[in-house]
Design a protein around this motif. Sequence first.
Motif, PDB file in Angstrom:
ATOM      1  N   TYR B  36       0.994  -1.149  -0.032  1.00 14.15           N
ATOM      2  CA  TYR B  36       0.042   0.061   0.099  1.00 14.15           C
ATOM      3  C   TYR B  36       0.776   1.227  -0.072  1.00 14.15           C
ATOM      4  CZ  TYR B  36      -3.985  -2.637   1.319  1.00 14.15           C
ATOM      5  OH  TYR B  36      -5.310  -3.602   1.387  1.00 14.15           O
ATOM      6  N   PHE B  88       4.563   7.264   2.276  1.00 18.71           N
ATOM      7  CA  PHE B  88       4.550   6.078   3.097  1.00 18.71           C
ATOM      8  C   PHE B  88       4.372   4.757   2.430  1.00 18.71           C
ATOM      9  CE2 PHE B  88       5.324   4.765   7.045  1.00 18.71           C
ATOM     10  CZ  PHE B  88       4.429   4.293   8.129  1.00 18.71           C
ATOM     11  N   LEU B  90       3.713   0.697   2.666  1.00 14.40           N
ATOM     12  CA  LEU B  90       3.306  -0.242   3.694  1.00 14.40           C
ATOM     13  C   LEU B  90       3.130  -1.603   3.191  1.00 14.40           C
ATOM     14  CD1 LEU B  90       0.587   2.058   5.567  1.00 14.40           C
ATOM     15  CD2 LEU B  90       2.562   0.778   6.819  1.00 14.40           C
ATOM     16  N   PHE B 104       0.072  -5.089   9.176  1.00 13.54           N
ATOM     17  CA  PHE B 104       0.941  -4.276   8.468  1.00 13.54           C
ATOM     18  C   PHE B 104       2.188  -4.320   9.260  1.00 13.54           C
ATOM     19  CE2 PHE B 104      -1.801  -1.785   5.565  1.00 13.54           C
ATOM     20  CZ  PHE B 104      -2.788  -1.972   5.951  1.00 13.54           C
ATOM     21  N   GLY B 105       3.262  -3.947   8.248  1.00 12.46           N
ATOM     22  CA  GLY B 105       4.624  -3.668   8.821  1.00 12.46           C
ATOM     23  C   GLY B 105       4.785  -2.059   9.244  1.00 12.46           C
ATOM     24  N   GLU B 106       5.855  -1.988   9.706  1.00  9.04           N
ATOM     25  CA  GLU B 106       6.252  -0.524  10.320  1.00  9.04           C
ATOM     26  C   GLU B 106       6.045   0.446   9.056  1.00  9.04           C
ATOM     27  OE1 GLU B 106       5.881  -2.163  14.098  1.00  9.04           O
ATOM     28  OE2 GLU B 106       6.349  -0.113  13.576  1.00  9.04           O
TER      29      GLU B 106
END
Lengths: 105, 113
Positions: B36, B88, B90, B104-106
């Motif tokens: 994303y 950003f 993701l 989600f990852g960071e």
Amino acid sequence: GQQVMQIPQYQHVQEGEDFTTYCNSSTTLSNIQWYKQRPGGHPVFLIQLVKSGEVKKQKRLTFQFGEAKKNSSLHITATQTTDVGTYFCENDMRFGAGTRLTVKP
Amino acid sequence: SQTIHQWPATLVQPVGSPLSLECTVEGTSNPNLYWYRQAAGRGLQLLFYSVGIGQISSEVPQNLSASRPQDRQFILSSKKLLLSDSGFYLCAWTPRGAGNTIYFGEGSWLTVV
């Protein structure tokens, strides 16, 4: 997949006031998920709604799924500064635009 | 328990340079994997998703590509970055099947200058 529409885009409240965000779809949804993203962070899962008319509660948060499964809402009672962030609904990998909540202490 | 790792966390890249963001999931097999993008203060745009090794679905035409060389590895790439690629990014995963929670990852903050 059809994207869900989410309103409002922003909401600024005084601490202690209530907050609600809404998601709507033109088609029937099999399920809907809600997430919270703190400023600077990543979205974190809150809850899943599957059944028509379903209502789920997590402390001060109340989640509802409409009878026709075309709309959903998240309501926060007596907001606190820890509630600050953006709340997203999601269906079939696609997210609503999000509602950014700010809380004035 | 399952974990998702994404790197690098931040990067600043010049226009026209290549990009590679990597994501791995541990503690599960055959996950669905996603990329994303989130522009500043905006919503989450689905870029790519994958249901298996070598299987990539693209949601929108763009300057990016994705690959899944291994079951739990997902890579986002670009040959030449544009200013509009800033945002950003993701990575996320779900268990195989529909209607599952997305984890989600960071995230990776990309600034193209």
